[in-house]
Scaffold this active site. Structure first.
Site, PDB file in Angstrom:
ATOM      1  CE1 TYR A 176       4.703 -10.134  40.874  1.00  0.00           C
ATOM      2  CE2 TYR A 176       5.640 -11.565  42.547  1.00  0.00           C
ATOM      3  CZ  TYR A 176       4.775 -10.558  42.191  1.00  0.00           C
ATOM      4  OH  TYR A 176       3.985  -9.966  43.136  1.00  0.00           O
ATOM      5  CD1 TRP A 199       6.630  -7.792  45.334  1.00  0.00           C
ATOM      6  CD2 TRP A 199       6.709  -6.120  46.820  1.00  0.00           C
ATOM      7  NE1 TRP A 199       5.339  -7.480  45.686  1.00  0.00           N
ATOM      8  CE2 TRP A 199       5.360  -6.466  46.599  1.00  0.00           C
ATOM      9  CE3 TRP A 199       7.004  -5.103  47.726  1.00  0.00           C
ATOM     10  CZ2 TRP A 199       4.307  -5.814  47.247  1.00  0.00           C
ATOM     11  CZ3 TRP A 199       5.961  -4.466  48.374  1.00  0.00           C
ATOM     12  CH2 TRP A 199       4.627  -4.813  48.131  1.00  0.00           C
TER      13      TRP A 199
HETATM   14  N1  LIG Z   1       2.697 -19.690  50.106  1.00  0.00           N
HETATM   15  C1  LIG Z   1       2.637 -18.418  49.716  1.00  0.00           C
HETATM   16  N2  LIG Z   1       3.483 -17.968  48.784  1.00  0.00           N
HETATM   17  C2  LIG Z   1       3.435 -16.687  48.390  1.00  0.00           C
HETATM   18  C3  LIG Z   1       2.474 -15.805  48.930  1.00  0.00           C
HETATM   19  C4  LIG Z   1       1.572 -16.297  49.895  1.00  0.00           C
HETATM   20  O1  LIG Z   1       0.693 -15.577  50.403  1.00  0.00           O
HETATM   21  N3  LIG Z   1       1.687 -17.597  50.277  1.00  0.00           N
HETATM   22  N4  LIG Z   1       2.439 -14.496  48.510  1.00  0.00           N
HETATM   23  C5  LIG Z   1       2.940 -14.238  47.168  1.00  0.00           C
HETATM   24  C6  LIG Z   1       3.080 -12.815  46.939  1.00  0.00           C
HETATM   25  S1  LIG Z   1       1.663 -11.902  47.174  1.00  0.00           S
HETATM   26  C7  LIG Z   1       4.221 -12.244  46.493  1.00  0.00           C
HETATM   27  S2  LIG Z   1       4.195 -10.596  46.059  1.00  0.00           S
HETATM   28  C8  LIG Z   1       5.450 -13.021  46.309  1.00  0.00           C
HETATM   29  C9  LIG Z   1       6.723 -12.250  46.672  1.00  0.00           C
HETATM   30  O2  LIG Z   1       7.806 -12.843  46.037  1.00  0.00           O
HETATM   31  P1  LIG Z   1       9.110 -11.999  45.680  1.00  0.00           P
HETATM   32  O3  LIG Z   1       8.766 -10.621  45.257  1.00  0.00           O
HETATM   33  O4  LIG Z   1       9.925 -12.816  44.754  1.00  0.00           O
HETATM   34  O5  LIG Z   1       9.810 -11.947  47.114  1.00  0.00           O
HETATM   35  P2  LIG Z   1      10.984 -11.046  47.645  1.00  0.00           P
HETATM   36  O6  LIG Z   1      11.554 -11.768  48.801  1.00  0.00           O
HETATM   37  O7  LIG Z   1      10.493  -9.665  47.895  1.00  0.00           O
HETATM   38  O8  LIG Z   1      12.034 -11.086  46.456  1.00  0.00           O
HETATM   39  C10 LIG Z   1      12.655  -9.959  45.957  1.00  0.00           C
HETATM   40  C11 LIG Z   1      14.102 -10.298  45.654  1.00  0.00           C
HETATM   41  O9  LIG Z   1      14.701  -9.132  45.106  1.00  0.00           O
HETATM   42  C12 LIG Z   1      15.980  -8.960  45.696  1.00  0.00           C
HETATM   43  N5  LIG Z   1      16.336  -7.533  45.618  1.00  0.00           N
HETATM   44  C13 LIG Z   1      16.112  -6.570  46.533  1.00  0.00           C
HETATM   45  N6  LIG Z   1      16.591  -5.385  46.098  1.00  0.00           N
HETATM   46  C14 LIG Z   1      17.140  -5.622  44.874  1.00  0.00           C
HETATM   47  C15 LIG Z   1      17.784  -4.783  43.920  1.00  0.00           C
HETATM   48  O10 LIG Z   1      17.930  -3.594  44.115  1.00  0.00           O
HETATM   49  N7  LIG Z   1      18.197  -5.378  42.762  1.00  0.00           N
HETATM   50  C16 LIG Z   1      18.034  -6.706  42.509  1.00  0.00           C
HETATM   51  N8  LIG Z   1      18.475  -7.195  41.352  1.00  0.00           N
HETATM   52  N9  LIG Z   1      17.420  -7.504  43.403  1.00  0.00           N
HETATM   53  C17 LIG Z   1      16.974  -6.969  44.567  1.00  0.00           C
HETATM   54  C18 LIG Z   1      15.810  -9.448  47.108  1.00  0.00           C
HETATM   55  O11 LIG Z   1      17.046  -9.756  47.701  1.00  0.00           O
HETATM   56  C19 LIG Z   1      14.901 -10.655  46.897  1.00  0.00           C
HETATM   57  O12 LIG Z   1      15.635 -11.828  46.703  1.00  0.00           O
HETATM   58  O13 LIG Z   1       5.382 -14.214  47.091  1.00  0.00           O
HETATM   59  C20 LIG Z   1       4.217 -14.973  46.790  1.00  0.00           C
HETATM   60  N10 LIG Z   1       4.303 -16.247  47.445  1.00  0.00           N
HETATM   61  N1  LIG Z   2       4.976  -7.287  56.776  1.00  0.00           N
HETATM   62  C1  LIG Z   2       4.661  -7.658  55.527  1.00  0.00           C
HETATM   63  N2  LIG Z   2       3.624  -7.061  54.909  1.00  0.00           N
HETATM   64  C2  LIG Z   2       3.272  -7.458  53.661  1.00  0.00           C
HETATM   65  C3  LIG Z   2       4.014  -8.411  52.937  1.00  0.00           C
HETATM   66  C4  LIG Z   2       5.108  -9.029  53.618  1.00  0.00           C
HETATM   67  O1  LIG Z   2       5.783  -9.916  53.071  1.00  0.00           O
HETATM   68  N3  LIG Z   2       5.391  -8.612  54.895  1.00  0.00           N
HETATM   69  N4  LIG Z   2       3.686  -8.713  51.638  1.00  0.00           N
HETATM   70  C5  LIG Z   2       2.858  -7.754  50.911  1.00  0.00           C
HETATM   71  C6  LIG Z   2       2.269  -8.339  49.711  1.00  0.00           C
HETATM   72  S1  LIG Z   2       3.281  -8.596  48.364  1.00  0.00           S
HETATM   73  C7  LIG Z   2       0.955  -8.616  49.576  1.00  0.00           C
HETATM   74  S2  LIG Z   2       0.339  -9.160  48.094  1.00  0.00           S
HETATM   75  C8  LIG Z   2       0.043  -8.411  50.692  1.00  0.00           C
HETATM   76  C9  LIG Z   2      -0.935  -9.569  50.840  1.00  0.00           C
HETATM   77  O2  LIG Z   2      -1.954  -9.172  51.654  1.00  0.00           O
HETATM   78  P1  LIG Z   2      -3.034 -10.256  52.104  1.00  0.00           P
HETATM   79  O3  LIG Z   2      -3.363 -11.137  50.987  1.00  0.00           O
HETATM   80  O4  LIG Z   2      -4.143  -9.490  52.742  1.00  0.00           O
HETATM   81  O5  LIG Z   2      -2.172 -10.999  53.218  1.00  0.00           O
HETATM   82  P2  LIG Z   2      -2.121 -12.480  53.795  1.00  0.00           P
HETATM   83  O6  LIG Z   2      -1.205 -12.365  54.962  1.00  0.00           O
HETATM   84  O7  LIG Z   2      -1.800 -13.479  52.750  1.00  0.00           O
HETATM   85  O8  LIG Z   2      -3.584 -12.801  54.254  1.00  0.00           O
HETATM   86  C10 LIG Z   2      -4.299 -11.999  55.153  1.00  0.00           C
HETATM   87  C11 LIG Z   2      -5.130 -12.869  56.067  1.00  0.00           C
HETATM   88  O9  LIG Z   2      -6.132 -13.542  55.326  1.00  0.00           O
HETATM   89  C12 LIG Z   2      -6.539 -14.640  56.107  1.00  0.00           C
HETATM   90  N5  LIG Z   2      -7.016 -15.695  55.222  1.00  0.00           N
HETATM   91  C13 LIG Z   2      -6.293 -16.566  54.503  1.00  0.00           C
HETATM   92  N6  LIG Z   2      -7.109 -17.397  53.806  1.00  0.00           N
HETATM   93  C14 LIG Z   2      -8.366 -17.019  54.116  1.00  0.00           C
HETATM   94  C15 LIG Z   2      -9.668 -17.469  53.723  1.00  0.00           C
HETATM   95  O10 LIG Z   2      -9.839 -18.393  52.939  1.00  0.00           O
HETATM   96  N7  LIG Z   2     -10.740 -16.813  54.246  1.00  0.00           N
HETATM   97  C16 LIG Z   2     -10.602 -15.768  55.111  1.00  0.00           C
HETATM   98  N8  LIG Z   2     -11.707 -15.164  55.538  1.00  0.00           N
HETATM   99  N9  LIG Z   2      -9.403 -15.337  55.507  1.00  0.00           N
HETATM  100  C17 LIG Z   2      -8.307 -15.948  55.007  1.00  0.00           C
HETATM  101  C18 LIG Z   2      -5.342 -15.109  56.895  1.00  0.00           C
HETATM  102  O11 LIG Z   2      -5.705 -15.330  58.250  1.00  0.00           O
HETATM  103  C19 LIG Z   2      -4.341 -13.990  56.722  1.00  0.00           C
HETATM  104  O12 LIG Z   2      -3.780 -13.540  57.929  1.00  0.00           O
HETATM  105  O13 LIG Z   2       0.769  -8.259  51.904  1.00  0.00           O
HETATM  106  C20 LIG Z   2       1.754  -7.237  51.790  1.00  0.00           C
HETATM  107  N10 LIG Z   2       2.197  -6.852  53.082  1.00  0.00           N
HETATM  108 MO   LIG Z   3       2.146  -9.677  46.788  1.00  0.00          MO
END
Ligand SMILES: Nc1nc2c(c(=O)[nH]1)N[C@H]1C(S)=C(S)[C@@H](COP(=O)(O)OP(=O)(O)OC[C@H]3O[C@@H](n4cnc5c(=O)[nH]c(N)nc54)[C@H](O)[C@@H]3O)O[C@H]1N2
Ligand SMILES: Nc1nc2c(c(=O)[nH]1)N[C@H]1C(S)=C(S)[C@@H](COP(=O)(O)OP(=O)(O)OC[C@H]3O[C@@H](n4cnc5c(=O)[nH]c(N)nc54)[C@H](O)[C@@H]3O)O[C@H]1N2
Ligand SMILES: [Mo]
Length: 770
Positions: A114, A116
């Site tokens: 998994y 991005w």
């Molecule tokens: N506590 C907590 N944990 C979370 C979340 C949260 O809300 N709270 N959110 C979760 C969510 S929604 C997500 S989506 C995940 C994100 O988790 P990831 O998608 O694993 O996070 P990224 O840092 O985007 O990792 C992408 C990796 O791909 C590498 N990469 C970039 N470009 C390329 C390329 O061209 N080729 C290759 N081979 N690699 C490349 C980057 O250097 C990076 O290391 O984290 C989750 N973890």
């Molecule tokens: N700049 C930036 N943008 C991103 C990403 C990033 O890494 N950087 N990651 C992207 C990815 S992969 C994803 S999946 C999305 C995720 O998008 P979201 O899931 O919408 O993002 P979060 O920042 O996890 O949470 C949004 C807000 O929800 C609120 N929240 C948390 N828990 C609760 C709860 O129990 N109740 C309520 N009412 N509110 C709560 C928090 O205050 C938080 O700021 O973001 C995307 N956008």
């Molecule tokens: Mo995500």
């Protein structure tokens, strides 16, 4: 000199831009003219080329090189790496694929991988990996995402489709034009809307929020953090306890029903199971009325306030928006179902500006007019094994071979994982309870990581294959939530010995005897043209939409796709449910599911229900502790570009900054600028401190993204950088959805008097090894 500067169209997950290139270096980044609100993160892209952060050439862990699959997995992250040539590295990887496949079966190779990766749809690392392994017998993959898992699984039972949380609910243009009131559960924030998987051409959330403000729509923010809406949006803030929204939604519904203001006609005509749902709300089925007095002590919101809000809901055209964050929590299925139940009671589903939608603002494309034609994408082919895990069950997979797990009403078995191949993701950023993952990570016999940077995951590999970043190769972006395809042209030569993802997989395919099937005889530009043409032909055939010829697109740098604006979800269904049956068991919106009842899961009842999370402010261990909200960082994408100057500028002594309420700071003797330790039974990390009354008391916000930097190599080591995932809970949301529960996490906090310095590990490792 200006005439020496070359403009190169490119795209990232956070926007489309021109790279200004001179003398083989990137000297500037300019957003594309059609983006009304470009993201600042585009300015960090040139830092991808910093050789100090890059993996210079293929590397093999010393102990693994000596003893191969018999080496001790505990050496991962401890032993030095030995640089090797590409041929040797790829021979080793191909050898492991064949060994594990022939000895244990293909399902013993985990390639769920998994992450991005880059926005490019051709060099897409995870797709290339699956495509390759699918051709040689298969692998164990994954379903759903960290972003959304509980949500889409429950929505398929409710609406017969997960569209409503994938950007297929009403578009925000129509909400902005017609809603008189928007109740925001979670956030509607440009912070998260900056990004979109596979690229975003135009950032439109702010424009929609401005239109709502201009029309004088009332906006209510239900969130532990006030900055979940921009400060220029005049909103009423209900600072709810995290993970208790379900109780609030149920109480709002019950108060409406008790006041006799529920839409009986809509419930009867468009929903099934409303009797059971209403009987639960009234307390008829369990003796507990779910009214405002019941919800107040759970949610921390006064009963009067709940009643006032309830009475306003049916009175105006009301839109409920629910962020994805709410379902990344224990029992994360429930807030999505309860919001649907509340919207059904209000009765405005299918009316412009009314009803419910999920994930608006979570990504920039959710709520944007969806592209209707085919987005460019490489095919991952088929996985002959059919073996999968729910994505966030990775530690269970590695540590519990042969054990059963449930997913969406069926039981499966974890295979015996012998090899892990990760390309384009960073599990030691993204997964919960990193100490538990680290223990399980010792078990496989071979770990391959394909990555440009010395991430924590790369450092914990046996074989590291250095990949180029997108600026070092040609590609194209695309996504059904983006209205453009953007050319991603090569701007600079590969850094060090890095190779393109497709080239790495193609060479492995050669070694595995499937080169022709893998490449289909196309090279990089051949594939980019082929993927673009498929989108162009589809747009012409199904939507009579003319896109430029490939050559023109490549020169111009972009092409617009046919889109569907002003869309109201379920409008036709509402008019005539019989003629527009949903793909649910009843053909209607499901408020009580006999199918889920049949699964008999205590953690996922058959109708929207309040089920206490595993840990929260209301439980016995909650007193004096904090609910950790590990939300997405503002200045980067997850762990990508954590080292960039933009990201480092928002840190304190190189650590991520935690936000707490002034009352909590006073109680603990903590001031802004102090260093704190956050800990629980699972782990501990350091962080800087910001003190703000924009956070609910009892809540600490620590963004994700800091590169996991353990102080030493002992189990449970203190993380120095502030990665919240050393603290978070690694538990499926329920036996139904098995999503990640990142937002369910309690921690203790204390001030640290003499914080240890943060050591910048990744470049140092690269130097040692070279
Ligand atoms: N506590 C907590 N944990 C979370 C979340 C949260 O809300 N709270 N959110 C979760 C969510 S929604 C997500 S989506 C995940 C994100 O988790 P990831 O998608 O694993 O996070 P990224 O840092 O985007 O990792 C992408 C990796 O791909 C590498 N990469 C970039 N470009 C390329 C390329 O061209 N080729 C290759 N081979 N690699 C490349 C980057 O250097 C990076 O290391 O984290 C989750 N973890
Ligand atoms: N700049 C930036 N943008 C991103 C990403 C990033 O890494 N950087 N990651 C992207 C990815 S992969 C994803 S999946 C999305 C995720 O998008 P979201 O899931 O919408 O993002 P979060 O920042 O996890 O949470 C949004 C807000 O929800 C609120 N929240 C948390 N828990 C609760 C709860 O129990 N109740 C309520 N009412 N509110 C709560 C928090 O205050 C938080 O700021 O973001 C995307 N956008
Ligand atoms: Mo995500």
């Amino acid at each position: 000199m200006a005439q020496d500067i070359r403009r190169v169209a490119h795209c990232s997950h956070w926007g489309a831009f021109d790279l200004l290139v001179a003398g083989g270096r990137i000297v500037g980044v300019e957003p594309m003219a059609f983006d009304p609100a470009p993201s600042d993160i585009i300015g960090s892209v040139p830092e991808w080329a910093d050789p100090r952060l890059r993996i210079a050439q293929p590397m093999v862990r010393a102990g693994w090189l000596r003893n191969r699959e018999r080496s001790d997995g505990a050496g991962r992250g401890r032993e030095p790496f030995v640089p090797v040539g590409w041929d040797e590295a790829l021979d080793l990887v191909a050898g492991q694929v064949l060994r594990v496949r022939d000895r244990f079966g293909p399902a013993s190779i985990f390639a769920g991988s998994y992450g991005w990766t880059s926005a490019g749809r051709f060099h897409h690392a995870a797709t290339g990996l699956k495509r390759l392994l699918g051709l040689v017998g298969g692998y164990t993959g994954h379903v759903n995402t960290y972003s959304i898992a509980a949500g889409p699984v429950i929505l398929r039972h409710i609406f017969g489709s997960e569209d409503a949380c994938n950007g297929g609910a009403s578009t925000l243009d129509t909400v902005a034009e017609h809603a008189e009131q928007v109740i925001v559960f979670g956030a509607l924030s440009p912070r998260t809307a900056q990004t979109e998987a596979g690229g975003i051409a135009r950032h439109t959330l702010e424009g929609h929020l401005k239109r709502l403000a201009e029309r004088g729509a009332r906006i209510v923010l239900v969130s532990p953090a006030r900055d979940d809406l921009p400060d220029w949006v005049l909103a009423e803030w209900l600072p709810i306890r995290p993970n208790t929204d379900t109780a609030l939604m149920l109480a709002l519904a019950q108060e409406i029903v008790a006041g006799g203001r529920n839409d009986l006609e809509f419930l009867a005509r468009c929903c099934s199971g409303s009797e059971a749902f209403l009987a639960y709300l009234s307390g008829e089925s369990d003796g507990v009325p779910k009214d405002a007095d019941w919800a107040a002590p759970i949610t921390g919101i006064a009963a009067d306030q709940i009643r006032r809000l309830a009475s306003s809901l049916p009175a105006r055209r009301t839109m409920l928006t629910v962020s994805w964050a709410l379902q990344r929590a224990d029992h994360g299925e429930q807030p999505f179902w309860a919001a649907t139940g509340l919207a059904a009671v209000i009765g405005q589903i299918g009316l412009p500006g009314g009803g419910v939608g999920f994930g608006y603002g979570s990504l920039g494309g959710v709520g944007a007019p969806q592209a209707r034609s085919q987005a460019p994408a490489m095919s991952a082919g088929v996985n002959p094994t059919g073996s999968f895990i729910p994505v966030a069950r990775i530690t269970d997979l590695l540590s519990r071979p042969g054990e059963a797990f449930d997913y969406n009403g069926r039981s499966y078995t974890y295979p015996d994982t012998r090899m892990v191949y990760w390309a384009g993701g960073n599990p030691f950023h993204h997964h919960q309870d990193l100490n538990r993952l680290r223990r399980a990570w010792q078990r496989p016999e071979a770990v391959v990581v394909q990555e440009p940077f010395w991430t924590a995951t790369a450092r914990l590999a046996d074989i590291v294959l250095p990949a180029t970043t997108s600026i070092e190769r040609n590609d194209l972006s695309g996504n059904r939530r983006s209205d453009h395809i953007i050319a991603m042209k090569k701007a600079i030569e590969p850094v060090g010995g890095a190779r393109d993802d497709f080239a790495i997989f193609a060479d492995l395919a050669q070694r595995l005897g499937v080169a022709d099937a893998f490449t289909e005889g196309r090279d990089e530009m051949g594939w980019i043209r082929h993927l673009y043409e498929a989108s162009r032909e589809d747009a012409a055939a199904r939507f009579a939409h003319a896109m430029p010829a490939f050559e023109e697109f490549w020169v111009q740098g972009w092409a617009a796709l046919p889109v569907r604006p002003d869309f109201t979800y379920l409008a036709e269904f509402r008019q005539d449910p019989a003629a527009h049956r949903l793909a649910t068991d009843s053909g209607l919106i499901v408020l009580h599911s006999p199918r889920i009842a049949g699964m008999a899961h205590a953690d996922c009842p058959p109708h929207p229900s309040w089920v206490e999370p595993a840990e929260w402010l209301g439980d016995a261990g909650g007193a004096g502790r904090f609910h950790l909200v590990s939300r997405q960082p503002v200045d980067k994408l997850h762990s990508q570009l954590d080292y960039s100057s933009r990201s480092q500028a928002l840190k304190q002594d190189g650590r991520e900054i935690a936000s707490i309420h002034p009352d909590d700071a006073t109680r603990l003797g903590i001031a802004a600028g102090d260093t704190i330790r956050l800990w629980n039974a699972r782990g501990a990390c350091l962080a800087g401190v910001r003190v703000t009354d924009g956070v609910r008391p009892g809540v600490v916000i620590l963004p994700t993204g800091a590169w996991y930097t353990p102080a030493d190599d002992r189990d449970g080591a203190l993380d120095l950088a502030g990665n919240p995932n050393v603290l978070t809970l690694d538990k499926g949301t329920s036996a139904l959805g098995q999503g990640c529960s990142a937002h369910t996490c309690m921690v203790s906090i204390e001030r640290v008097m003499a914080p240890p310095p943060l050591v910048a590990a990744p470049p140092a490792i690269a130097r040692d090894a070279a």
